[in-house]
Motif scaffolding. Structure first.
Motif, mmCIF file in Angstrom:
data_model
loop_
_atom_site.group_PDB
_atom_site.id
_atom_site.type_symbol
_atom_site.label_atom_id
_atom_site.label_comp_id
_atom_site.label_asym_id
_atom_site.label_seq_id
_atom_site.Cartn_x
_atom_site.Cartn_y
_atom_site.Cartn_z
ATOM 1 N N THR A 90 19.021 -25.897 37.914
ATOM 2 C CA THR A 90 20.112 -26.793 37.478
ATOM 3 C C THR A 90 19.877 -27.178 36.016
ATOM 4 O O THR A 90 18.851 -27.757 35.670
ATOM 5 N N LYS A 91 20.861 -26.848 35.189
ATOM 6 C CA LYS A 91 20.699 -27.042 33.747
ATOM 7 C C LYS A 91 21.434 -28.289 33.260
ATOM 8 O O LYS A 91 20.961 -28.997 32.385
ATOM 9 N N ILE A 92 22.619 -28.499 33.835
ATOM 10 C CA ILE A 92 23.463 -29.602 33.350
ATOM 11 C C ILE A 92 24.080 -30.343 34.533
ATOM 12 O O ILE A 92 24.504 -29.719 35.515
ATOM 13 N N ILE A 93 24.147 -31.668 34.416
ATOM 14 C CA ILE A 93 24.980 -32.477 35.320
ATOM 15 C C ILE A 93 26.073 -33.094 34.454
ATOM 16 O O ILE A 93 25.771 -33.793 33.473
ATOM 17 N N TYR A 94 27.327 -32.792 34.802
ATOM 18 C CA TYR A 94 28.459 -33.398 34.090
ATOM 19 C C TYR A 94 28.930 -34.617 34.866
ATOM 20 O O TYR A 94 29.214 -34.533 36.069
ATOM 21 N N ILE A 95 29.015 -35.750 34.177
ATOM 22 C CA ILE A 95 29.622 -36.948 34.773
ATOM 23 C C ILE A 95 30.674 -37.481 33.804
ATOM 24 O O ILE A 95 30.696 -37.105 32.626
ATOM 25 N N ASN A 96 31.538 -38.354 34.316
ATOM 26 C CA ASN A 96 32.634 -38.864 33.497
ATOM 27 C C ASN A 96 32.867 -40.346 33.822
ATOM 28 O O ASN A 96 33.276 -40.678 34.924
ATOM 29 N N THR A 97 32.544 -41.174 32.860
ATOM 30 C CA THR A 97 32.762 -42.607 33.046
ATOM 31 C C THR A 97 33.153 -43.268 31.738
ATOM 32 O O THR A 97 32.497 -42.998 30.732
#
Ligand SMILES: Cc1ncc(COP(=O)(O)O)c(C=O)c1O
Length: 370
Positions: free
Chosen positions: A150-157
């Motif tokens: 797992t390279k990236i976790i995208y979140i949106n806040t």
């Protein structure tokens, strides 16, 4: 590269410039260039004299300096200025991810966050949230999705489409989880600074974790999407450098007039934020009253940030045909949740000055069709 059609933008492309009443826009009320220039004495003359040659690829130094001032503990060198959030999403994923990597994306989401990740050939998992449990973030589910690659976790806040902030404790936990494995957190913060209560603002991800990249934009909170200016902020120089290397293949550098106007606008961003928050709070009161009257049709988890909210449409009817009927017969543009794979929801936007008129028009349409 294979990439799916961008359903959100396709839908807007079809109706946004012909519909009379926009009731789903995510950008706050805009301004004219003249109004921007009036924010600062003698800026009109300076704007007319501004050089229109190529600009520095990471962004004009003065602009990077102003942007760094939005954040705590961030320097101008930690900022890469690009052509709005959309370019940032494209550049970041393609610069950092390849087949063999794994990416986790919080969903539902702004479609490019998911589809651009997929277009890299990486394996993509969705960290799903759902209405039935109040759009809660399931941290145990996130942990289960993690893989060695797992390279990236995208979140949106604040979050598109719900208009909800990630709870502060959850936000910290996500950072902790990522930090324990050196995973990059790509945090889409384009609605930041438009919390309905400014006291609820979260720290920017880039402020609290070295390998977090915060995404900012002129489009939403500041209401200036026509400038097409956005930025990536990260303390890890290598991450930003790789994004810069990739952006030489997309736009090379930014628009010189946009850089001028963006720096000017951000020097006065409190003025922009104050006006737009006032509009949002006034419109929220109207939406709450609308919901009380129409509780047979709609309900939502009340947004606490941004210009948008995601209403659950109670009748079992297909939201796409409902929204298309509303725009064709009443000129009211809503965004059907089907473009987010959420066919029981409709996105409302409440960041525009003329929203009361659009809402009244929608109410009249509903009365006529009840
Ligand atoms: C969460 C999110 N990220 C990115 C974007 C793209 O914004 P920009 O106009 O800066 O390209 C949007 C636009 O709707 C958005 O909602």
């Amino acid at each position: 590269m294979h990439i799916k059609p961008f359903r959100i933008e396709q839908y807007f492309g079809k109706y946004e410039f012909s519909a009379k009443y926009l009731l789903s826009s995510s950008d706050a009320e805009s301004r004219t260039i003249q109004e921007l220039l009036e924010l600062e004495l003698s800026s009109q003359e300076k704007f007319l004299q501004h050089w229109c040659g190529y600009t520095e690829s990471p962004g004009a130094p003065a602009l990077r300096e102003v942007i760094s001032g939005i954040y705590q503990g961030i320097k101008a060198k930690d900022v890469l200025v690009v052509a709005a959030a959309e370019e940032a999403i494209f550049v970041l994923y393609h610069a950092l991810v390849s087949p063999g990597d794994h990416v986790i994306v919080e969903t539902p989401c702004y479609e490019s966050a998911l589809e651009v990740a997929r277009s890299t050939g990486a394996q993509v998992s969705e960290w799903r949230r759902c209405y039935e449990n109040g759009w809660a973030h399931d941290l145990a589910a996130l942990e289960k999705l993690l893989q060695p690659n797992t390279k990236i976790i995208y979140i949106n806040t604040p979050h598109n489409p719900t208009g909800l902030l990630m709870p502060a404790g959850t936000f910290q936990q996500v950072m902790k989880l990522a930090a324990s494995r050196g995973i990059i957190v790509f945090c889409d913060e384009v609605y930041r600074e438009l919390e309905h209560d400014p006291a609820s603002r979260l720290p920017a991800a880039c402020e609290i974790y070295e390998r977090a990249v915060s995404l900012g934009s002129m489009s939403k909170t500041y209401g200036l999407p026509g400038l097409r200016l956005g930025w990536l902020v990260c303390k890890d120089a290598e991450i930003l450098e790789r994004c810069l290397e990739f952006r030489y293949y997309t736009t090379i550098c930014n628009s010189a007039p946009s850089e001028f106007l963006t720096a000017l606008a951000l020097r006065h961003r409190e003025v922009l934020i104050r006006r737009n928050r006032e509009i949002v709070l006034r419109n929220m009161v109207l939406l709450e009253a609308f919901l009380r009257q129409r509780s047979n049709l709609f309900e939502w988890v009340k947004p606490n940030a941004s210009t948008i909210g995601f209403m659950h449409y109670k009748p079992g009817r297909d939201v796409l045909s409902f929204c298309e009927d509303a725009v064709k017969n009443a000129g009211v543009l809503l965004l059907p949740g089907s473009v987010y794979d959420q066919p029981r929801h409709i996105r409302f936007g409440y960041g525009r000055k003329n929203m009361p008129e659009a809402l009244a028009q929608f109410g009249a349409y509903l009365d006529a069709h009840s």
